[in-house]
Design an enzyme around this catalytic site. Structure first.
Site, PDB file in Angstrom:
ATOM      1  N   SER A 253       0.829  -1.200   0.000  1.00 17.79           N
ATOM      2  CA  SER A 253       0.000   0.000   0.000  1.00 17.79           C
ATOM      3  C   SER A 253       0.859   1.243   0.000  1.00 17.79           C
ATOM      4  O   SER A 253       2.046   1.206   0.332  1.00 17.79           O
ATOM      5  CB  SER A 253      -0.924   0.015   1.209  1.00 17.79           C
ATOM      6  OG  SER A 253      -0.180   0.408   2.347  1.00 17.79           O
ATOM      7  N   LYS A 254       0.206   2.308  -0.394  1.00 17.76           N
ATOM      8  CA  LYS A 254       0.878   3.596  -0.420  1.00 17.76           C
ATOM      9  C   LYS A 254       1.251   3.969   1.008  1.00 17.76           C
ATOM     10  O   LYS A 254       2.313   4.518   1.276  1.00 17.76           O
ATOM     11  CB  LYS A 254      -0.096   4.609  -0.994  1.00 17.76           C
ATOM     12  CG  LYS A 254       0.513   5.936  -1.341  1.00 17.76           C
ATOM     13  CD  LYS A 254      -0.576   6.814  -1.934  1.00 17.76           C
ATOM     14  CE  LYS A 254      -0.046   8.119  -2.440  1.00 17.76           C
ATOM     15  NZ  LYS A 254      -1.069   8.871  -3.176  1.00 17.76           N
ATOM     16  N   ARG A 255       0.345   3.647   1.932  1.00 21.71           N
ATOM     17  CA  ARG A 255       0.569   4.017   3.320  1.00 21.71           C
ATOM     18  C   ARG A 255       1.814   3.338   3.894  1.00 21.71           C
ATOM     19  O   ARG A 255       2.546   3.917   4.663  1.00 21.71           O
ATOM     20  CB  ARG A 255      -0.672   3.687   4.160  1.00 21.71           C
ATOM     21  CG  ARG A 255      -0.826   4.651   5.312  1.00 21.71           C
ATOM     22  CD  ARG A 255      -2.123   4.430   6.081  1.00 21.71           C
ATOM     23  NE  ARG A 255      -3.264   4.238   5.214  1.00 21.71           N
ATOM     24  CZ  ARG A 255      -4.193   3.309   5.433  1.00 21.71           C
ATOM     25  NH1 ARG A 255      -4.093   2.504   6.469  1.00 21.71           N
ATOM     26  NH2 ARG A 255      -5.228   3.194   4.630  1.00 21.71           N
TER      27      ARG A 255
END
Ligand code: GLU
Length: 475
Positions: A253-255
């Protein structure tokens, strides 16, 4: 035979993680293998509006990978629009058709009522499932509520008994008990469809023959199959693919700051290397071939060889692929890849373009990604070099001093500072100091570069320049 049509259906977030890209690669290869079409559809029903520029971003990403989108928002074919938020009327029409046929119903339940149901479910520790309350409304009650403009959603009416079969090319036959299927929302109160409805309507209307998507959708597919049956539509061939996990074993994920395609590209990873690496994450060819051109991939791709288990992103393996493709670049290409990183990090004002090109070329076989040129060439841009313990140990050896002093003499005598003359000087040092092989090259390399490994020594000395080299040899 029907034309094969696959689709890539990303949400327009302006970010494409490598798991998404891998799905696109599989879709592209399958379409091209069958001389079919590769379609781009933008799934933006969960968002108020498009993230600005994200459609162009998706086109750019696929273009960099050399994948031609046959139909999509920027090059529409006959089954547009290709952006879900522009298809609201279509979904409404089909949702109402299902109501008409008795496979769906209006639901006027308020948020308050649903919250209560959720609370009860949570108290009982059972998963929340809508209780079918509005299924029982009479025609008159429905008409009355519609006349009063009461907000509503449209829900799919699920069978309460029996099983639904999903046929998947990778996972085989999967049976789902109908009793676990919720009367899911098809059309939301804002008039937007849910993903679960839109994907079915769109895949049908866009004549998609093969649906490739993440395994997380596999069980959901029972609901989609019931929708296909309700409409009397032919189902596509399903190909669910297991997840690509991040290096930490978690979902990408980007997170989690996982690398996206663009992050990798901006660090000097080559798209063809990324594609080659990704396709082998979760798919394997019949033999052990690892390096594939796109045409070879199209030829070799067989979706039945997609793996059932998840795979892990491994940057070391990606670098191995990338290093391979970097070695194959021609002079212009390698300079184009590396120059921007050098410009960004070093002051190149007093360097000639020939010098810079030469520097980049000698590192071509040492690079695993473009930006790495910066750390590899640091010794050409800093005044002082420091030796680590291993180097210092090496330099304790008896013959070292004589070797260095001899070379210094030879280099001082050079009139015309060329790679050839430097080679000559090293050869003379070999004779005069009576050393060869490692005992000749290693002390010189350590002294001038501070490292035990590196590109060709004469080139390194040449590029460092006479003044710097003599200074380093004297210390
Ligand atoms: N928009 C969905 C996603 O990004 C697409 C799933 C599908 O391909 O149907 O996960």
């Amino acid at each position: 035979m029907k034309e094969v049509r696959t689709r890539f259906a990303p949400s327009p977030t302006g970010f494409m993680h490598i798991g998404n890209l891998r799905t696109a690669i599989f879709e592209y290869l399958l379409a091209k293998k069958n001389n079919g079409k590769f379609i781009l559809r933008i799934e933006d029903t969960d968002q108020e509006r498009l993230v600005e520029g994200s459609i162009d971003f998706i086109y750019k990403t696929l273009e960099l990978c050399n994948f031609v989108i046959d139909e999509g928002p920027n090059n529409e074919g006959e089954v547009g629009p290709y952006i879900q938020s522009q298809r609201k009327e279509i979904y409404k029409k089909y949702a109402l058709e299902l109501v008409e046929k008795g496979y769906a119903y209006y639901c006027f339940c308020t948020e308050e009522r649903l919250t209560k149901l959720r609370e009860v479910a949570s108290l009982n520790k059972t998963p929340f499932m809508y209780d079918g309350h509005c299924k029982k409304l009479s025609q008159e009650e429905i008409e009355e509520k519609l006349k009063n403009n009461e907000p509503y959603v449209i829900r799919q009416k699920m069978p309460k008994e029996g099983q639904t079969i999903i046929n998947d090319l990778v996972y085989g036959e999967v049976l789902i008990e109908n009793s676990v299927l919720e009367d899911q929302i098809l059309l939301k109160s804002d008039g937007y469809p849910t993903y679960n409805f839109a994907n079915v309507v769109d895949d049908h209307l866009m004549q998609i023959t093969h649906v490739i998507r993440g395994k997380e959708y596999l069980d959901q597919t029972a609901k989609y199959n019931l929708l296909y049956d309700a409409f009397g539509w032919e189902k596509p061939i399903y190909i669910h693919v297991a997840m690509v996990l991040g290096e930490d074993g978690n979902k990408l994920s980007k997170r989690n700051k996982d690398a996206s395609f663009m992050d990798l590209y901006n660090e000097g990873y080559l798209p063809q290397a990324i594609v080659n690496y990704l396709v082998l994450l979760g798919w394997s060819p019949k033999d052990n071939q690892e390096i594939f051109s796109i045409d070879e991939l199209i030829e070799a791709f067989d979706p039945t060889r997609i793996s059932k288990s998840s795979s892990s992103y491994d940057v070391k393996k990606l670098r191995w692929f990338n290093a391979h493709y970097i070695k194959e670049l021609n002079k212009d290409q390698i300079v184009k890849l590396c120059l921007p990183f050098l410009q960004e990090s070093y002051d190149l004002k007093d360097k000639t373009i020939t010098w810079i090109q030469h520097l980049i070329e000698i590192y071509q076989n040492h690079l695993s990604y473009g930006k790495e040129i910066v750390e590899l060439t640091e010794l050409f841009f800093k005044e002082d070099i420091t030796l680590d313990e291993e180097c210092r140990q090496f330099m304790q050896q008896e013959t070292v001093e004589k070797t260095i002093n001899t070379l210094k003499q030879e280099l001082e005598n050079i009139q015309d500072w060329t790679v050839e003359n430097i080679k000559e000087a090293i050869n003379k040092t070999k004779e005069k100091a009576g050393v060869k092989g490692k005992m000749l090259y290693m002390p010189i390399r350590i002294k001038v570069s501070g490292q035990m490994h590196g590109p060709e020594l004469p080139d390194t000395i040449y590029l460092l320049g006479k003044e710097t080299v003599l200074k380093r040899l004297s210390r």
